[in-house]
Design an enzyme around this catalytic site. Sequence first.
Site, PDB file in Angstrom:
ATOM      1  N   LYS A  34       0.847  -1.200   0.000  1.00  0.00           N
ATOM      2  CA  LYS A  34       0.000   0.000   0.000  1.00  0.00           C
ATOM      3  C   LYS A  34       0.881   1.248   0.000  1.00  0.00           C
ATOM      4  CE  LYS A  34      -0.405   0.101   5.053  1.00  0.00           C
ATOM      5  NZ  LYS A  34      -1.308   0.173   6.214  1.00  0.00           N
ATOM      6  N   ARG A 128     -10.422   0.381  14.524  1.00  0.00           N
ATOM      7  CA  ARG A 128     -10.366   1.056  13.230  1.00  0.00           C
ATOM      8  C   ARG A 128     -11.514   0.554  12.356  1.00  0.00           C
ATOM      9  NH1 ARG A 128      -4.535   1.338  10.437  1.00  0.00           N
ATOM     10  NH2 ARG A 128      -4.889  -0.899  10.146  1.00  0.00           N
ATOM     11  N   HIS A 156      -6.036  -6.757  13.419  1.00  0.00           N
ATOM     12  CA  HIS A 156      -4.794  -5.989  13.347  1.00  0.00           C
ATOM     13  C   HIS A 156      -4.352  -5.618  14.752  1.00  0.00           C
ATOM     14  CE1 HIS A 156      -1.735  -3.866  11.149  1.00  0.00           C
ATOM     15  NE2 HIS A 156      -1.973  -2.752  11.802  1.00  0.00           N
ATOM     16  N   ARG A 210       1.094 -10.785   7.210  1.00  0.00           N
ATOM     17  CA  ARG A 210       1.031  -9.558   6.419  1.00  0.00           C
ATOM     18  C   ARG A 210       2.297  -8.757   6.692  1.00  0.00           C
ATOM     19  NH1 ARG A 210      -3.796  -9.485   9.072  1.00  0.00           N
ATOM     20  NH2 ARG A 210      -3.199  -7.580  10.167  1.00  0.00           N
ATOM     21  N   TYR A 256      15.182  31.158   4.978  1.00  0.00           N
ATOM     22  CA  TYR A 256      14.018  31.941   5.359  1.00  0.00           C
ATOM     23  C   TYR A 256      13.963  32.214   6.867  1.00  0.00           C
ATOM     24  CZ  TYR A 256      11.969  30.945   0.744  1.00  0.00           C
ATOM     25  OH  TYR A 256      11.715  30.863  -0.598  1.00  0.00           O
ATOM     26  N   CYS A 303      13.792  24.595   2.642  1.00  0.00           N
ATOM     27  CA  CYS A 303      12.955  25.286   1.662  1.00  0.00           C
ATOM     28  C   CYS A 303      12.117  24.268   0.889  1.00  0.00           C
ATOM     29  CB  CYS A 303      13.833  26.076   0.689  1.00  0.00           C
ATOM     30  SG  CYS A 303      15.038  27.159   1.490  1.00  0.00           S
ATOM     31  N   ASP A 305      12.372  23.413  -2.231  1.00  0.00           N
ATOM     32  CA  ASP A 305      13.153  22.629  -3.184  1.00  0.00           C
ATOM     33  C   ASP A 305      14.635  22.506  -2.833  1.00  0.00           C
ATOM     34  OD1 ASP A 305      10.839  22.656  -5.129  1.00  0.00           O
ATOM     35  OD2 ASP A 305      11.310  24.787  -5.058  1.00  0.00           O
TER      36      ASP A 305
END
Length: 373
Positions: A34, A128, A156, A210, A256, A303, A305
Site C-alpha cells: 500500500k 479502526r 490488526h 502480512r 528563510y 525550503c 526545493d
Amino acid sequence: MLTNYIEIDIDKIINNIEKVKSMNNQTPICAVVKANAYGLGAVPIATYIEDHISYFAVARYSEAKALRLSGIIKPILILGYVSVEEAIECAEYDIDICIFDMDYTFEIDKALNKKLNGHLAIDTGHTRLGFRNYETQKILSLKNLKNIRIRGAFTHYATADEKDTSFSKLQTKLFEETISNVRDELNIENIHIANSAAGISFDVKSDMIRLGISMYGIYPSDYLKDTSSIDLEKTFRFMSRIAFVKDVKKGTPISYGRTFYTKKDMKIATVPIGYADGYFRAFSNIGEVLVNGENARVCGRVCMDQMMIDVSNIKCKIGDEVEIYYDIYKEANKIDTIAYELMTSFDMRLERVYKKDGKVVKVDDYIGEIYED
C-alpha cells in the site's frame, strides 16, 4: 547522472521476506504494498517479488487495480474501504475486499453480478475497522450472501511492536474466540493475524503473515530494532547531490526567517532537496545527512526545493552525493514521528532506481510519465 532519487535494492527486499518466512516455519507471506509500497514503488517491487509471496495487500482500490493492470496475478486484498462501484470492479479484476459492516456488505452483494471474495475484519482493540467480538450474529448473517464469498478473516494488532505483549495476547484471544464461533459456518479458509511486528517478534498462529514495513528492512519500532533476533536489511537509500558550496562569514543568516546565524566562519553547501520532495520542513536546523561518509547538519529552514548544510569539516564539491535518512530511526525521532511517515512522504518527483544482482534494472520517473500521457 541522477540528482534526487530513491535507490531500492530488490535482492534485499527478497532476503527480508525469506528471513521472516524462515523464522515462521515458512508461513506464506502477504506482501503489503500500500501507499506505493511505502513510497518505494508498488508495481516494480510487486513484479520482482511475486514469486516469493502468496498474496498482496493494499489500502485502496486504485492501488489494487494498478497491480492487476501491470500483470500481477497473485491474489490481492484491499484492507480498507471500497465504494459499491469499486466493489463491482473488484469482482471484474478478481480483487478481494475487506468485510467489516453487515448492512454495507449486503448492499455490495446486491449490486454484484459476479462473484467476489471478501476477508472478514475483526476489531479486537485497534478500533479502526471490523466487527466486534460480541457481534457474532451479525457475522453469521453473512452466510446468506449470494455473491460474496468469505475467503479469509483477520485482525490488526495495536501494540505488537511494544515490550509489553499483554494487549496483543488479549487481541489474539478475542480473535480466536470470535473466529471459532463463525469459521466453520462461513467456510473461512485463510486466517491472517500477524503483521510485521508480530511476524518478527513473537509466535502467533496464522495462515499468512502480512509483511509491510519489515519487508523494506525497517523495524516497526525502536524497541524491536534493539531486541529482534532477525537481522533486517534496509532496502533503500534517499539520495541527492551537492549543488553549490560557498564560504560564509561569521554572523551570516541562512535561509528563510534567519533562524540560523553562523557563529563562526563556515563552509555551507546547498542541496536540491526540500519539503516538496518529502523532506519535512520540521528538519530545519536539526536534520542530519551524510556527505562523503561524514555527518552534515541542516542549517536554517528547509525550503520547498532546497536546503543548506554545514560542510565546514567535510571535503566536498558540486555533484558529490548526499544521503538523506542514513539513520532513518534517529531522524524520525527528532521530529516525533516514525519511519513509516518519512518513507510514505517521498514525493513522486523523486526518481526510483531499482537494483538487482548489483545492477540497475529499472528507473521510474513518475513526472516524465505524467508529461508523456
